[in-house]
Design a protein around this motif. Structure first.
Motif, short mmCIF file in Angstrom:
data_model
loop_
_atom_site.label_atom_id
_atom_site.label_comp_id
_atom_site.label_asym_id
_atom_site.label_seq_id
_atom_site.Cartn_x
_atom_site.Cartn_y
_atom_site.Cartn_z
N GLN A 129 111.67 39.96 41.36
CA GLN A 129 113.18 40.16 41.52
C GLN A 129 113.33 39.71 43.05
O GLN A 129 114.45 38.86 43.39
CB GLN A 129 113.65 41.37 41.05
CG GLN A 129 113.76 41.49 39.56
CD GLN A 129 114.48 42.71 39.12
OE1 GLN A 129 115.02 43.59 40.04
NE2 GLN A 129 114.66 42.92 37.98
N ARG A 148 108.24 27.24 35.69
CA ARG A 148 108.76 28.19 34.69
C ARG A 148 108.05 28.40 33.33
O ARG A 148 107.77 29.68 32.88
CB ARG A 148 110.31 27.66 34.21
CG ARG A 148 111.11 28.47 33.11
CD ARG A 148 112.44 28.20 32.91
NE ARG A 148 113.21 28.73 31.88
CZ ARG A 148 114.50 28.54 31.75
NH1 ARG A 148 115.05 27.66 32.09
NH2 ARG A 148 115.16 29.63 30.85
N LEU A 222 122.41 30.93 33.47
CA LEU A 222 121.38 31.62 32.99
C LEU A 222 122.15 32.98 32.45
O LEU A 222 121.94 33.67 31.76
CB LEU A 222 120.29 31.96 34.11
CG LEU A 222 119.40 30.87 34.09
CD1 LEU A 222 118.29 31.33 34.99
CD2 LEU A 222 118.57 30.41 32.75
N PRO A 241 119.77 41.26 30.56
CA PRO A 241 119.52 39.90 30.67
C PRO A 241 120.85 38.88 31.30
O PRO A 241 120.54 37.93 31.68
CB PRO A 241 119.39 39.38 28.99
CG PRO A 241 118.78 40.68 28.60
CD PRO A 241 119.75 41.81 29.19
N ARG A 244 119.99 37.37 34.64
CA ARG A 244 118.83 36.48 34.79
C ARG A 244 119.18 35.69 35.95
O ARG A 244 118.15 35.03 36.63
CB ARG A 244 118.62 35.51 33.56
CG ARG A 244 117.87 36.34 32.59
CD ARG A 244 117.23 35.30 31.39
NE ARG A 244 118.38 34.36 31.12
CZ ARG A 244 118.09 33.36 30.20
NH1 ARG A 244 116.83 33.01 30.08
NH2 ARG A 244 119.07 32.52 29.91
N TRP A 248 116.36 36.89 37.76
CA TRP A 248 115.18 36.24 37.04
C TRP A 248 114.77 37.02 35.95
O TRP A 248 115.03 37.06 34.90
CB TRP A 248 114.32 35.56 37.87
CG TRP A 248 113.25 34.94 37.09
CD1 TRP A 248 111.96 34.90 37.10
CD2 TRP A 248 113.55 33.75 35.85
NE1 TRP A 248 111.15 34.12 36.12
CE2 TRP A 248 112.25 33.57 35.48
CE3 TRP A 248 114.66 33.10 35.48
CZ2 TRP A 248 112.18 32.61 34.69
CZ3 TRP A 248 114.54 32.18 34.71
CH2 TRP A 248 113.30 31.83 34.03
N GLU A 249 113.89 37.96 36.43
CA GLU A 249 113.08 38.90 35.60
C GLU A 249 114.17 40.16 35.30
O GLU A 249 114.32 40.88 36.08
CB GLU A 249 111.98 39.29 36.01
CG GLU A 249 110.68 38.45 35.89
CD GLU A 249 110.21 37.98 34.51
OE1 GLU A 249 110.60 39.03 33.63
OE2 GLU A 249 109.79 36.86 34.31
N SER A 250 114.71 40.02 34.09
CA SER A 250 115.57 41.02 33.78
C SER A 250 115.76 41.43 32.36
O SER A 250 116.86 41.63 31.72
CB SER A 250 117.19 40.71 34.23
OG SER A 250 117.62 39.64 33.85
N ILE A 251 114.80 40.99 31.41
CA ILE A 251 114.76 40.96 30.03
C ILE A 251 113.98 42.20 29.71
O ILE A 251 114.24 42.96 28.62
CB ILE A 251 114.33 39.58 29.55
CG1 ILE A 251 115.35 38.59 29.63
CG2 ILE A 251 114.05 39.74 27.92
CD1 ILE A 251 115.29 37.10 29.23
#
Length: 277
Positions: A129, A148, A222, A241, A244, A248-251
């Motif tokens: 993050q 990606r 996103l 999410p 994102r 980015w990494e938030s899932i």
């Protein structure tokens, strides 16, 4: 959402007043064929996307003894890699100053010379993050275009049981996986399942928020544009999410757990200085 009146209007109930609103609704499934509609599928199937959502579909079909041909397409044709829970030493990173996507990749390659690749990838988790936040729009675009897929298959892995199902389908010829690159289109098919992951802004709530100008999409569509701690306005926050584009990494659960902790602490401070409704 009535921003001035601080009310949320619902379809089947009376409006709900709020002091602070947190959007934690996640992303939306892509329109089209759904998994449950595949239960009695007799024709061959085309799947768009070769990531975790595709694996879910394959497991679903395997449990129902689906006998048709499955053709899966994605830009690179990469499949998720499998977990290995063998204990290994952790890998730590030290980032001093700005580290571009290329510099970060070079550092990862150095770590790979002396450590197992899973440990190398997992060691990046606490830093992803902050790296994303530090990158410019151009650098984020470079990552999305070139790294990606590499990040996705190595970071978001599958269990041994799911891996065995995928491999069995590949070896029997029932499953074919193809890379399309950035320009080709998959062939037309009678039955197509879109497994390219969830999308942002398809539901009525998000559409109304966007139309009213209450929220904006991030540069890569996103999620919602916000500060790194999720703040959109002094009364509106996003969580999960929907972040994102900003983080980015938030899932995954650990990422959302940390976001929740940070936001909870911030809201606790806010409520300590404001009189609620």
């Amino acid at each position: 959402v009535d921003a001035k009146g601080h009310l949320v209007s619902l379809k089947l109930a009376a409006p709900v007043p709020f002091d602070v609103l947190v959007l934690a609704s996640g992303l939306d499934p892509r329109p089209g064929l759904r998994l449950k509609e595949l239960a009695h599928l007799k024709t061959d199937l085309t799947i768009l996307g070769t990531g975790l959502s595709m694996v879910d579909a394959l497991v679903f079909l395997a449990k129902r003894n689906y006998q048709g041909k499955i053709r899966a397409f994605s830009r690179h044709g990469d499949l998720p890699l499998v977990h290995d829970f063998t204990p290994t030493a952790g890998v730590s990173y030290t980032f001093e100053g700005h580290s571009s996507p290329l510099q970060t990749l070079q550092l990862v390659k150095e770590k790979l010379k002396t450590h197992p690749w899973r440990a190398v990838v997992d060691g990046l988790r606490p830093h992803t993050q902050n790296l994303w936040i530090s990158w410019s729009v151009k650098e984020r675009a470079q990552f999305l275009r070139h790294l990606r897929s590499f990040w996705g298959v190595h970071r978001h892995r599958i269990g041994e049981t799911q891996h065995e199902i995928v491999q069995r389908m590949l070896k029997s010829g029932q499953l074919e996986v193809s890379a399309l690159g950035f320009k080709q289109r998959p062939p037309e098919a009678t039955a197509t399942l879109d497994c390219r992951g969830p999308v942002f802004g398809q539901n009525p709530l998000m559409q109304s928020l966007l139309t009213a100008g209450i929220v904006e999409q991030d540069q890569f569509n996103l999620g919602i544009l916000s500060s790194p701690d999720g703040q959109v306005h002094d009364w509106l926050y996003v969580l999960g999410p929907l972040s994102r584009g900003v983080l980015w990494e938030s899932i995954a659960v650990p990422d959302i757990r940390q976001q929740t902790k940070t936001l909870t602490q911030k809201l606790a401070r806010w409520f300590s200085t404001h009189e609620s409704l």
